[in-house]
Write a protein that holds these residues in place. Structure first.
Motif, PDB file in Angstrom:
ATOM      1  N   ALA A  58       0.818  -1.216   0.000  1.00 33.16           N
ATOM      2  CA  ALA A  58       0.000   0.000   0.000  1.00 33.16           C
ATOM      3  C   ALA A  58       0.845   1.257   0.000  1.00 33.16           C
ATOM      4  O   ALA A  58       0.373   2.330  -0.397  1.00 33.16           O
ATOM      5  N   LEU A  59       2.105   1.172   0.442  1.00 37.96           N
ATOM      6  CA  LEU A  59       3.002   2.327   0.453  1.00 37.96           C
ATOM      7  C   LEU A  59       3.995   2.286  -0.698  1.00 37.96           C
ATOM      8  O   LEU A  59       4.987   3.015  -0.695  1.00 37.96           O
ATOM      9  N   GLY A  60       3.727   1.415  -1.664  1.00 36.97           N
ATOM     10  CA  GLY A  60       4.600   1.333  -2.830  1.00 36.97           C
ATOM     11  C   GLY A  60       5.808   0.449  -2.634  1.00 36.97           C
ATOM     12  O   GLY A  60       6.799   0.600  -3.359  1.00 36.97           O
ATOM     13  N   ALA A  61       5.752  -0.480  -1.660  1.00 35.40           N
ATOM     14  CA  ALA A  61       6.856  -1.408  -1.415  1.00 35.40           C
ATOM     15  C   ALA A  61       6.339  -2.840  -1.468  1.00 35.40           C
ATOM     16  O   ALA A  61       6.241  -3.513  -0.437  1.00 35.40           O
ATOM     17  N   PRO A  62       5.987  -3.317  -2.666  1.00 37.68           N
ATOM     18  CA  PRO A  62       5.477  -4.690  -2.770  1.00 37.68           C
ATOM     19  C   PRO A  62       6.538  -5.703  -2.337  1.00 37.68           C
ATOM     20  O   PRO A  62       7.728  -5.515  -2.566  1.00 37.68           O
ATOM     21  N   GLY A  63       6.071  -6.749  -1.689  1.00 38.88           N
ATOM     22  CA  GLY A  63       6.979  -7.792  -1.207  1.00 38.88           C
ATOM     23  C   GLY A  63       7.377  -7.632   0.246  1.00 38.88           C
ATOM     24  O   GLY A  63       7.899  -8.567   0.858  1.00 38.88           O
ATOM     25  N   LEU A  64       7.133  -6.456   0.819  1.00 40.12           N
ATOM     26  CA  LEU A  64       7.510  -6.182   2.202  1.00 40.12           C
ATOM     27  C   LEU A  64       6.273  -6.280   3.094  1.00 40.12           C
ATOM     28  O   LEU A  64       5.250  -5.656   2.823  1.00 40.12           O
ATOM     29  N   SER A  65       6.379  -7.081   4.152  1.00 42.89           N
ATOM     30  CA  SER A  65       5.268  -7.233   5.090  1.00 42.89           C
ATOM     31  C   SER A  65       5.813  -7.335   6.509  1.00 42.89           C
ATOM     32  O   SER A  65       6.980  -7.686   6.720  1.00 42.89           O
ATOM     33  N   LEU A  66       4.960  -7.024   7.456  1.00 49.14           N
ATOM     34  CA  LEU A  66       5.368  -7.032   8.865  1.00 49.14           C
ATOM     35  C   LEU A  66       4.205  -7.472   9.728  1.00 49.14           C
ATOM     36  O   LEU A  66       3.037  -7.187   9.422  1.00 49.14           O
ATOM     37  N   PHE A  67       4.515  -8.197  10.807  1.00 42.83           N
ATOM     38  CA  PHE A  67       3.527  -8.366  11.856  1.00 42.83           C
ATOM     39  C   PHE A  67       4.226  -8.297  13.203  1.00 42.83           C
ATOM     40  O   PHE A  67       5.387  -8.660  13.343  1.00 42.83           O
TER      41      PHE A  67
END
Length: 416
Positions: free
Chosen positions: A337-346
């Motif tokens: 959603a912020l233009g950084a596909p492939g990056l995720s966090l929990f």
């Protein structure tokens, strides 16, 4: 590489007519996985006999899966070859679960193994016999927190003859932990404060299971499974999941889990586990809350070395000690959603209380905070490369405190 593998598969089929094994070859798949794993667990106790577990290793896994021969009953074979290599370790920092440990206390420089699985398919039912990499099931979830996955020996049947109904049944006779090349007898995990007592050897000849899941509609799914670890425990596991689409890019998911385990001959196991989970998703965000409670004379019972299928199973703790009550809060975010596909966090936090610490003591408390960041490279040059950083902080009044970090760099490539 493709030619070599296809020649090997053809050799297996030399005694079959070409028309019979056409799908055996054309539907075959191959995958190569490389995993670089750094593990650091600090017990925050410099006076302890072992105050830290810290190792670094490189793993390789080659998975080849054939298609099925033509006919009413199709025949196939799968091959799994794995190897691990020590990059850094010492006798004072071993037992991280990445590498086998010698009698001297030092880690092995390398290890490896090959497993074979025969499979039969009739209609929409498949039977696998030999080396098993089990799919996630409510009563058995393989341990994947190491360099190599946990493996089993046995037979596993999955049937999907009826629409929306999946049936599973099987028998497991041995287990191979992720840092070992030797198959060993099955046993029950005892845990620090689970109060599980085994009379005699903690060994079993077989783990039998049967059950299934049914999708009542697109929103509601229910499951029930019966499992038995011979001479140790039996268990009934049930769950209901409900997904409710609120609006575009918004949904609400709830889940109830129940498990009842009792003695099967040589233990004192008596546990009822109840768990409830609810999550709300809105675009790139997801918020989750969960509550879990244990009752009975013991804590949760599961196969030794395997993961627990509980709503509050974390990186280190499963919050499943005798009489423990725990709650969880979790937040997930997808940086696409912020233009950084492939990056995720929990990130998540759980707190447990009321743990039985012995006669007249029910003041056991623990909490754990996890942060997990994953990035899958989008650049074509680094396609299929994934980096995952996992950090956990655990504090307790009945176990040693720990700070744990895992850094995993993996690469997967289909071979054809």
């Amino acid at each position: 590489m493709n030619t070599t593998i296809n020649v090997g598969v053809l050799t297996l089929c030399t005694f079959l007519a070409p028309s019979v094994f056409a799908d055996f070859i054309s539907d075959s798949t191959g995958k190569l996985e490389l995993k670089n794993f750094y593990y650091n667990r600090d017990y925050r106790d410099p006076d302890a006999m072992q105050s830290k577990r810290e190792e670094w290793a490189q793993g390789f896994a080659l998975q080849l899966e054939s298609g099925f021969t033509e006919g009413t009953v199709g025949v196939g074979v799968d091959v799994l070859a794995m190897a691990g290599f020590k990059l850094d370790s010492s006798a004072s920092r071993t037992r991280s679960g990445l590498l086998p440990v010698r009698e001297s206390g030092k880690a092995e420089d390398s290890y490896g193994e090959v497993g074979f699985t025969a499979k039969l398919r009739a209609s929409k039912s498949t039977l696998k016999v030999g080396t098993l990499v089990m799919p996630p099931l409510p009563f058995l979830e393989k341990n994947i927190g190491s360099l190599q996955p946990q493996l089993f020996k046995g037979a596993y049947l999955r049937s999907q003859e009826v629409q929306d109904l999946t049936l599973d049944a099987g028998r497991i006779t041995q287990v191979n932990q992720g840092n070992s090349t030797n198959y060993e007898a099955l046993g029950v995990g005892t845990g620090s404060r689970k109060n599980i007592v085994v009379r005699g050897k903690n060994q079993s000849n077989a783990f039998d299971f049967a059950g299934g899941s049914y999708a009542f509609n697109k929103q509601i799914t229910g499951s029930y499974y019966y499992s038995a670890l011979d001479s140790l425990y039996t268990k009934h596991s049930a769950a209901v999941q409900h997904t409710y689409p609120i609006a575009e890019n918004q949904s609400l998911k709830s889940e109830l889990r129940y498990a009842r385990a009792t003695d099967n001959g040589n233990t004192n196991i008596d546990n009822t586990a109840l768990g409830a989970l609810m999550s709300y998703s809105w675009g790139a965000h997801k918020w989750t809350g969960a509550y879990q409670t244990m009752s009975g004379e013991t804590g949760y019972a599961s196969l030794r070395g395997s993961f627990s299928s509980l709503v509050n199973f974390f990186q280190y703790s499963d919050f499943a000690n005798k009489n423990e009550n725990s709650w969880q809060a979790r937040y997930d975010y997808d940086f696409t959603a912020l233009g950084a596909p492939g990056l995720s966090l929990f990130t998540r936090y759980a707190s447990g209380s009321n743990v039985d610490r012995g006669p007249g003591r029910s003041d056991g408390r623990e909490w754990e905070r996890d942060i997990d960041v994953t990035y899958a490279f989008q650049n074509p040059t680094l396609k299929n490369v994934k980096v995952r950083l996992r950090n956990a902080m655990v504090r307790s009044n009945f176990e040693r405190d720990i700070d744990e970090t895992r850094l995993i760099v993996s690469y997967e490539r289909p071979l054809w």
